[in-house]
Design a protein around this motif. Structure first.
Motif, PDB file in Angstrom:
ATOM      1  N   PHE A  14     -45.733 -43.965-104.421  1.00 59.87           N
ATOM      2  CA  PHE A  14     -45.873 -45.388-104.701  1.00 59.87           C
ATOM      3  C   PHE A  14     -47.286 -45.814-104.319  1.00 59.87           C
ATOM      4  CE2 PHE A  14     -41.409 -45.005-102.842  1.00 59.87           C
ATOM      5  CZ  PHE A  14     -40.839 -44.668-104.062  1.00 59.87           C
ATOM      6  N   PRO A  15     -47.843 -46.816-104.994  1.00 58.00           N
ATOM      7  CA  PRO A  15     -49.214 -47.219-104.673  1.00 58.00           C
ATOM      8  C   PRO A  15     -49.343 -47.760-103.255  1.00 58.00           C
ATOM      9  CG  PRO A  15     -48.173 -48.799-106.165  1.00 58.00           C
ATOM     10  CD  PRO A  15     -47.260 -47.621-106.080  1.00 58.00           C
ATOM     11  N   ALA A  16     -50.423 -47.400-102.585  1.00 57.27           N
ATOM     12  CA  ALA A  16     -50.725 -47.920-101.251  1.00 57.27           C
ATOM     13  C   ALA A  16     -51.445 -49.254-101.405  1.00 57.27           C
ATOM     14  CB  ALA A  16     -51.588 -46.932-100.476  1.00 57.27           C
ATOM     15  N   ARG A  17     -50.908 -50.287-100.760  1.00 59.94           N
ATOM     16  CA  ARG A  17     -51.483 -51.615-100.883  1.00 59.94           C
ATOM     17  C   ARG A  17     -51.543 -52.247 -99.504  1.00 59.94           C
ATOM     18  NH1 ARG A  17     -47.534 -54.429-104.718  1.00 59.94           N
ATOM     19  NH2 ARG A  17     -49.194 -55.923-105.142  1.00 59.94           N
ATOM     20  N   ARG A  18     -52.422 -53.260 -99.369  1.00 60.61           N
ATOM     21  CA  ARG A  18     -52.618 -53.891 -98.061  1.00 60.61           C
ATOM     22  C   ARG A  18     -53.032 -55.344 -98.252  1.00 60.61           C
ATOM     23  NH1 ARG A  18     -56.835 -54.576 -94.209  1.00 60.61           N
ATOM     24  NH2 ARG A  18     -56.237 -54.078 -92.057  1.00 60.61           N
ATOM     25  N   HIS A  19     -52.445 -56.230 -97.487  1.00 59.98           N
ATOM     26  CA  HIS A  19     -52.741 -57.657 -97.589  1.00 59.98           C
ATOM     27  C   HIS A  19     -54.150 -57.951 -97.082  1.00 59.98           C
ATOM     28  CE1 HIS A  19     -52.113 -61.986 -97.417  1.00 59.98           C
ATOM     29  NE2 HIS A  19     -50.913 -61.834 -97.944  1.00 59.98           N
ATOM     30  N   ASP A  20     -54.832 -58.884 -97.730  1.00 59.48           N
ATOM     31  CA  ASP A  20     -56.200 -59.225 -97.338  1.00 59.48           C
ATOM     32  C   ASP A  20     -56.265 -59.955 -95.995  1.00 59.48           C
ATOM     33  OD1 ASP A  20     -57.148 -58.140 -99.684  1.00 59.48           O
ATOM     34  OD2 ASP A  20     -57.205 -60.055-100.759  1.00 59.48           O
ATOM     35  N   ALA A  60     -46.437 -53.609 -96.034  1.00 62.05           N
ATOM     36  CA  ALA A  60     -45.094 -53.790 -96.582  1.00 62.05           C
ATOM     37  C   ALA A  60     -44.997 -55.030 -97.468  1.00 62.05           C
ATOM     38  CB  ALA A  60     -44.074 -53.888 -95.447  1.00 62.05           C
ATOM     39  N   CYS A  61     -45.877 -55.993 -97.221  1.00 62.60           N
ATOM     40  CA  CYS A  61     -45.801 -57.288 -97.900  1.00 62.60           C
ATOM     41  C   CYS A  61     -47.202 -57.686 -98.380  1.00 62.60           C
ATOM     42  CB  CYS A  61     -45.243 -58.314 -96.910  1.00 62.60           C
ATOM     43  SG  CYS A  61     -44.381 -59.696 -97.624  1.00 62.60           S
ATOM     44  N   PRO A  62     -47.770 -56.909 -99.304  1.00 67.50           N
ATOM     45  CA  PRO A  62     -49.203 -57.057 -99.610  1.00 67.50           C
ATOM     46  C   PRO A  62     -49.579 -58.296-100.411  1.00 67.50           C
ATOM     47  CG  PRO A  62     -48.224 -55.405-101.030  1.00 67.50           C
ATOM     48  CD  PRO A  62     -47.168 -55.777-100.038  1.00 67.50           C
ATOM     49  N   GLU A  63     -48.614 -58.971-101.028  1.00 67.93           N
ATOM     50  CA  GLU A  63     -48.946 -60.118-101.864  1.00 67.93           C
ATOM     51  C   GLU A  63     -48.311 -61.416-101.381  1.00 67.93           C
ATOM     52  OE1 GLU A  63     -47.862 -59.007-105.822  1.00 67.93           O
ATOM     53  OE2 GLU A  63     -49.743 -57.925-106.158  1.00 67.93           O
ATOM     54  N   LEU A 273     -36.238 -39.011-100.731  1.00 66.28           N
ATOM     55  CA  LEU A 273     -37.273 -39.642-101.548  1.00 66.28           C
ATOM     56  C   LEU A 273     -37.055 -39.325-103.033  1.00 66.28           C
ATOM     57  CD1 LEU A 273     -39.789 -41.390-101.005  1.00 66.28           C
ATOM     58  CD2 LEU A 273     -41.132 -39.269-100.938  1.00 66.28           C
ATOM     59  N   VAL A 274     -36.675 -38.092-103.325  1.00 67.12           N
ATOM     60  CA  VAL A 274     -36.371 -37.712-104.709  1.00 67.12           C
ATOM     61  C   VAL A 274     -35.168 -38.510-105.219  1.00 67.12           C
ATOM     62  CG1 VAL A 274     -35.606 -35.830-106.211  1.00 67.12           C
ATOM     63  CG2 VAL A 274     -37.374 -35.416-104.476  1.00 67.12           C
ATOM     64  N   GLU A 275     -34.133 -38.590-104.384  1.00 70.79           N
ATOM     65  CA  GLU A 275     -32.942 -39.353-104.773  1.00 70.79           C
ATOM     66  C   GLU A 275     -33.291 -40.825-104.981  1.00 70.79           C
ATOM     67  OE1 GLU A 275     -28.553 -40.692-103.044  1.00 70.79           O
ATOM     68  OE2 GLU A 275     -29.779 -39.237-101.926  1.00 70.79           O
ATOM     69  N   TYR A 276     -34.131 -41.363-104.093  1.00 72.69           N
ATOM     70  CA  TYR A 276     -34.516 -42.766-104.219  1.00 72.69           C
ATOM     71  C   TYR A 276     -35.216 -43.013-105.550  1.00 72.69           C
ATOM     72  CZ  TYR A 276     -36.529 -47.317-103.305  1.00 72.69           C
ATOM     73  OH  TYR A 276     -36.860 -48.644-103.415  1.00 72.69           O
ATOM     74  N   ALA A 277     -36.154 -42.156-105.901  1.00 78.13           N
ATOM     75  CA  ALA A 277     -36.896 -42.333-107.148  1.00 78.13           C
ATOM     76  C   ALA A 277     -35.964 -42.320-108.358  1.00 78.13           C
ATOM     77  CB  ALA A 277     -37.960 -41.247-107.279  1.00 78.13           C
ATOM     78  N   ARG A 299     -39.928 -50.209-102.155  1.00 77.84           N
ATOM     79  CA  ARG A 299     -40.902 -49.115-102.285  1.00 77.84           C
ATOM     80  C   ARG A 299     -42.154 -49.418-101.466  1.00 77.84           C
ATOM     81  NH1 ARG A 299     -43.584 -48.084-107.878  1.00 77.84           N
ATOM     82  NH2 ARG A 299     -41.513 -47.334-108.430  1.00 77.84           N
ATOM     83  N   ASN A 300     -42.529 -50.692-101.364  1.00 76.55           N
ATOM     84  CA  ASN A 300     -43.657 -51.050-100.501  1.00 76.55           C
ATOM     85  C   ASN A 300     -43.370 -50.668 -99.054  1.00 76.55           C
ATOM     86  OD1 ASN A 300     -45.211 -52.103-102.549  1.00 76.55           O
ATOM     87  ND2 ASN A 300     -44.725 -54.228-102.123  1.00 76.55           N
ATOM     88  N   TRP A 301     -42.140 -50.888 -98.610  1.00 71.87           N
ATOM     89  CA  TRP A 301     -41.795 -50.577 -97.222  1.00 71.87           C
ATOM     90  C   TRP A 301     -41.836 -49.068 -96.953  1.00 71.87           C
ATOM     91  CZ3 TRP A 301     -41.523 -52.080 -92.439  1.00 71.87           C
ATOM     92  CH2 TRP A 301     -41.533 -53.450 -92.161  1.00 71.87           C
ATOM     93  N   ILE A 302     -41.352 -48.290 -97.892  1.00 71.16           N
ATOM     94  CA  ILE A 302     -41.374 -46.830 -97.712  1.00 71.16           C
ATOM     95  C   ILE A 302     -42.815 -46.335 -97.628  1.00 71.16           C
ATOM     96  CG2 ILE A 302     -40.766 -44.624 -98.773  1.00 71.16           C
ATOM     97  CD1 ILE A 302     -38.370 -46.147-100.083  1.00 71.16           C
TER      98      ILE A 302
END
Length: 316
Positions: A14-20, A60-63, A273-277, A299-302
């Motif tokens: 999943f994409p790695a993201r981060r709040h500003d 976990a909550c980038p937006e 993780l495979v099952e989750y996807a 997915r952000n939390w994982i």
């Protein structure tokens, strides 16, 4: 242990993201902790700084709006303070010692779950901070999410008593029992709920009852906890070893050596993780925007847990 985790765990796809606003919120939340007296020692403040709750929340909550990120960060800070009081400072050494604190905090939650109940008159810093968190959630005027949060925090507190009983008797839980209780002791579910609170247009109550969505939600919580267990095992086996880790539960139940148990714990995460996807793809195929928002937060939390664990000094 971090090097083992990096080599053995699959990186979440999943994409790695981060709040500003992570740095701003980190400073605000640290001030909240100090002002409410949640921590009053330099060592405790260092422990919380090492945990870097704003970094975890921001990934976990980038937006989210900044105030929603702050609320999530404060909750995670509260959970870290509570966990460290139990694990590091001896509060959770026995149910007898922990019970008065749990009763006080349950009284705070009871008031927010049912406003006809009188507010507790005397509470310590943990209770004051918990009351503040619940009041801020109530102000969002999302009563269903407030009640969900209250219920999940109640489960968290009662699960801490289970941990305390195990410590008092030197008991290592079996793997199935541990996995079930870890969903509560990890504080993941209330953290999910405050992440959901930052979203608009969440699914209605009937949609949450969908077995497919409920199963995915549980699996997301498991993956967050198992990832944390592999990264944190090195820290938890120093000093007075704690049996509340997936690796320790595997060792206790199977008699395997530590290395084999670590590999099995990592495999459980990788297979999950495979099952989750696969489950996520099936749900997303016919999902509306409200369900897609839930899938994004999980997915952000994982991903956030994996990335945060790579850098947090808490597990260095």
């Amino acid at each position: 242990m971090r090097s083992f985790a990096v080599s053995a765990l699959r990186e979440p796809p999943f994409p790695a993201r981060r709040h500003d606003a992570v740095e701003l919120v980190a400073a605000q939340s640290a001030g909240w902790v100090r002002d409410l007296g949640l921590i009053d020692t330099p060592a405790g403040l260092r422990r919380l700084a090492d945990a870097d709750p704003a970094e975890l929340a921001g990934r976990a909550c980038p937006e989210a709006p900044a105030d929603a990120l702050r609320l999530l960060t404060d909750l995670i800070s509260w959970l870290f303070v509570m966990d460290d009081a139990c694990d590091e400072d001896g509060l959770g050494a026995s149910p007898t010692r922990l019970a008065p604190t749990v009763a006080e905090l349950l009284a705070v939650l009871e008031r927010h779950g049912n406003q006809s109940v009188a507010a507790p008159t005397e509470v310590g810093p943990l209770g004051v901070a918990l009351d503040d968190l619940c009041r801020r959630v109530r102000a969002r005027q999302r009563p269903a999410l407030l009640l969900r949060l209250v219920s999940q925090l109640r489960e968290y507190l009662l699960a801490l008593l289970w941990e305390a009983a195990n410590r008092e008797h030197g008991r290592v839980p079996g793997v199935t029992e541990y996995v079930q209780m870890r969903r509560h002791t990890g504080g993941t579910r209330p953290s999910f709920t405050l992440t959901d609170l930052a979203q608009d247009g969440l699914p209605g109550a009937g949609r949450w009852a969908d077995p497919a969505l409920a199963t995915l939600d549980v699996l997301a919580a498991d993956l967050v906890c198992w990832c944390n267990d592999v990264f944190s095992y090195g820290k938890e086996r120093t000093g007075t070893p704690d049996a509340h880790n997936l690796v320790a539960a595997i060792v206790g139940e199977t008699g395997q050596g530590e290395a084999a148990a670590l590999r099995e714990a990592a495999s459980r995460f990788n297979e999950g993780l495979v099952e989750y996807a696969a489950r996520e793809a099936a749900l997303a195929a016919g999902a509306d925007e409200a369900v897609r928002a839930v899938l994004t937060t999980r997915r952000n939390w994982i991903r956030a847990t994996y990335d945060w664990s790579l850098s947090a000094d808490r597990y260095a």
